[in-house]
Design an enzyme around this catalytic site. Structure first.
Site, PDB file in Angstrom:
ATOM      1  N   VAL A   2       0.841  -1.192   0.000  1.00  0.00           N
ATOM      2  CA  VAL A   2       0.000   0.000   0.000  1.00  0.00           C
ATOM      3  C   VAL A   2       0.881   1.248   0.000  1.00  0.00           C
ATOM      4  O   VAL A   2       1.831   1.344   0.774  1.00  0.00           O
ATOM      5  CB  VAL A   2      -0.926   0.022   1.240  1.00  0.00           C
ATOM      6  CG1 VAL A   2      -1.813   1.272   1.225  1.00  0.00           C
ATOM      7  CG2 VAL A   2      -1.786  -1.245   1.292  1.00  0.00           C
ATOM      8  N   CYS A  55     -13.036  27.248  10.624  1.00  0.00           N
ATOM      9  CA  CYS A  55     -13.216  26.075   9.762  1.00  0.00           C
ATOM     10  C   CYS A  55     -14.390  25.225  10.238  1.00  0.00           C
ATOM     11  O   CYS A  55     -15.157  24.694   9.422  1.00  0.00           O
ATOM     12  CB  CYS A  55     -11.935  25.250   9.716  1.00  0.00           C
ATOM     13  SG  CYS A  55     -10.605  26.026   8.767  1.00  0.00           S
ATOM     14  N   GLU A 114       9.729  16.221  10.479  1.00  0.00           N
ATOM     15  CA  GLU A 114       9.337  15.866  11.844  1.00  0.00           C
ATOM     16  C   GLU A 114       8.334  14.721  11.846  1.00  0.00           C
ATOM     17  O   GLU A 114       8.386  13.829  12.695  1.00  0.00           O
ATOM     18  CB  GLU A 114       8.767  17.083  12.570  1.00  0.00           C
ATOM     19  CG  GLU A 114       9.829  18.118  12.922  1.00  0.00           C
ATOM     20  CD  GLU A 114       9.448  18.935  14.149  1.00  0.00           C
ATOM     21  OE1 GLU A 114       8.559  18.513  14.908  1.00  0.00           O
ATOM     22  OE2 GLU A 114      10.056  19.999  14.341  1.00  0.00           O
ATOM     23  N   GLN A 115       7.404  14.724  10.892  1.00  0.00           N
ATOM     24  CA  GLN A 115       6.450  13.626  10.804  1.00  0.00           C
ATOM     25  C   GLN A 115       7.155  12.308  10.504  1.00  0.00           C
ATOM     26  O   GLN A 115       6.892  11.288  11.159  1.00  0.00           O
ATOM     27  CB  GLN A 115       5.411  13.921   9.719  1.00  0.00           C
ATOM     28  CG  GLN A 115       4.395  14.975  10.093  1.00  0.00           C
ATOM     29  CD  GLN A 115       3.359  15.185   9.002  1.00  0.00           C
ATOM     30  OE1 GLN A 115       3.595  14.880   7.822  1.00  0.00           O
ATOM     31  NE2 GLN A 115       2.209  15.719   9.379  1.00  0.00           N
ATOM     32  N   THR A 125       5.929  11.905   2.905  1.00  0.00           N
ATOM     33  CA  THR A 125       5.550  13.141   3.564  1.00  0.00           C
ATOM     34  C   THR A 125       6.589  14.208   3.268  1.00  0.00           C
ATOM     35  O   THR A 125       7.754  13.883   2.999  1.00  0.00           O
ATOM     36  CB  THR A 125       5.411  12.953   5.089  1.00  0.00           C
ATOM     37  OG1 THR A 125       5.133  14.228   5.707  1.00  0.00           O
ATOM     38  CG2 THR A 125       6.683  12.396   5.698  1.00  0.00           C
ATOM     39  N   ILE A 126       6.163  15.472   3.293  1.00  0.00           N
ATOM     40  CA  ILE A 126       7.107  16.576   3.101  1.00  0.00           C
ATOM     41  C   ILE A 126       7.442  17.233   4.433  1.00  0.00           C
ATOM     42  O   ILE A 126       7.954  18.347   4.465  1.00  0.00           O
ATOM     43  CB  ILE A 126       6.565  17.608   2.095  1.00  0.00           C
ATOM     44  CG1 ILE A 126       5.185  18.120   2.515  1.00  0.00           C
ATOM     45  CG2 ILE A 126       6.533  17.026   0.686  1.00  0.00           C
ATOM     46  CD1 ILE A 126       4.673  19.274   1.683  1.00  0.00           C
ATOM     47  N   GLY A 142       1.634   8.716  10.107  1.00  0.00           N
ATOM     48  CA  GLY A 142       1.551   7.284   9.879  1.00  0.00           C
ATOM     49  C   GLY A 142       0.380   6.578  10.525  1.00  0.00           C
ATOM     50  O   GLY A 142       0.397   5.350  10.639  1.00  0.00           O
ATOM     51  N   ILE A 160       0.083   8.445   0.072  1.00  0.00           N
ATOM     52  CA  ILE A 160       0.607   9.720  -0.421  1.00  0.00           C
ATOM     53  C   ILE A 160       0.205  10.828   0.546  1.00  0.00           C
ATOM     54  O   ILE A 160      -0.960  11.203   0.616  1.00  0.00           O
ATOM     55  CB  ILE A 160       0.078  10.023  -1.837  1.00  0.00           C
ATOM     56  CG1 ILE A 160       0.421   8.902  -2.802  1.00  0.00           C
ATOM     57  CG2 ILE A 160       0.655  11.349  -2.338  1.00  0.00           C
ATOM     58  CD1 ILE A 160      -0.161   9.090  -4.201  1.00  0.00           C
TER      59      ILE A 160
END
Length: 360
Positions: free
Chosen positions: A148, A331, A178-179, A174-175, A156, A151
């Site tokens: 899998v 939002c 830190e993630q 990921t961009i 995660g 994107i």
């Protein structure tokens, strides 16, 4: 105008507005939501329940009547330029997602899921996020051993859930450094690979592809490029699930305040723009709108943010506090007013034999 939304200036109801500076109306009329948001950040006006204020404002469609001339350049820039090039794409990671993992851990659920929860049978944020992750797994018809691609994998949460409960192997991109670093440290025992990489750089073939809350950063100039990548990487009999916030109007432009302070270079897609992007690449098997659930998700994040704020006040400051409140609650009001949506698209390359049946 405000009276048409049942909002009183100086009123005592939770959604009424109180001006602390006489120049606020002029800022709104000259700069729209950019002026309104910046004035709020500076403490020039207040409303005890910002979510209710924006729900009423947007339900009355007052935002459609304010067209500041100085915002014309912002609109032209969004329509003409590609603001999400390979070089610019990482700006949102640095400005927004790299605020600090401890900050997001305090606001989100235990899996750090920074997308809309699914509240059909849930009563807590934790339950809603787990229900959303499981819904995606079932929509994708995951089976043990599948490969899998995620994107825009964030921290995660989907990958870990899918690996733990469905026995799949996941690659996430990921961009946000830190993630990626956080996720590698959190899930060392699972068959997961985290890459600090732009979606345009992905290679390989996968049985399933998922993108949860990342397409909002792709931009209208790159919608087709994104779909070309997904088509190239998906196996012939695979499924692709796209989870994205969307707008009701194709020709609208990104909100200038959100663009400047929260998600630089973001661009919500319309239903038609996504349809154009998948044309002759995918069969649209299913579209599911549960945008009203984002209102409840944002309110839960706001409650967590408020409870945790004393831990971050010295580090981030009062202006950030007001900025973040404005972001979360405006939002929430927008989703409550159905001004923006949340869609899950299920796509296949050549159509599911016998037809696709949505799970509930």
């Amino acid at each position: 105008m405000l009276a048409r939304a049942d909002i009183r200036i100086g009123g005592d109801r939770p959604w009424d507005i109180r001006f602390h500076d006489p120049g606020v109306p002029e800022k709104v009329l000259s700069r729209g939501n950019l002026g309104l948001g910046e004035a709020y950040m500076e403490g020039e006006w207040d409303s005890p329940a910002l979510d209710q204020f924006f729900h009423r404002l947007l339900s009355a469609r007052l935002h459609r009547e304010v067209h500041p001339l100085r915002m014309v350049i912002h609109g032209l820039r969004a329509r003409v330029l590609n603001l999400q090039t390979l070089t610019r794409a990482r700006q949102v990671g640095e400005q927004h997602y790299d605020l600090g993992n401890d900050f997001y851990a305090a606001m989100l659920d235990s899996r750090m899921t920074y997308t809309c929860g699914y509240w059909a049978e849930a009563s807590t944020l934790e339950q809603a996020q787990e229900a959303k992750l499981d819904l995606i797994c079932r929509k994708l018809r995951l089976e043990p051993g599948m490969r899998v691609l995620d994107i825009g994998c964030g921290w995660g949460s989907f990958m870990a859930y899918a690996a733990e409960h469905y026995g799949v192997h996941c690659t996430g991109i990921t961009i946000s450094r830190e993630q990626a670093d956080w996720a590698r440290e959190r899930y060392p025992e699972l068959p997961l690979e985290f890459r600090f990489q732009d979606y345009r750089e992905v290679e390989g073939t996968f049985d399933r592809i998922v993108s949860i809350g990342m397409f909002e950063h792709v931009g209208r100039k790159n919608h087709r490029v994104f779909m070309d990548v997904a088509h190239r990487c998906l196996s012939d009999d695979g499924l692709f699930l796209l989870h994205t916030i969307g707008k009701n109007l194709r020709q609208s432009v990104p909100d200038p305040w959100i663009d400047k302070y929260i998600f630089p270079n973001g661009d919500l897609p319309s239903l038609g723009q996504i349809g154009d992007a998948v044309d002759n690449l995918f069969v649209v098997e299913d579209i599911h709108n549960f945008g009203a659930d984002y209102d409840r998700t944002l309110m839960a994040w706001h409650a967590n943010f408020e409870a945790a704020w004393p831990r971050f006040a010295d580090r981030l400051g009062e202006r950030f506090y007001r900025m973040w409140r404005y972001y979360l609650l405006s939002c929430a009001g927008a989703f409550r007013a159905r001004d923006i949506q949340l869609w899950q698209w299920v796509l296949s390359r050549d159509g599911v034999p016998g037809g696709y049946r949505r799970v509930s």
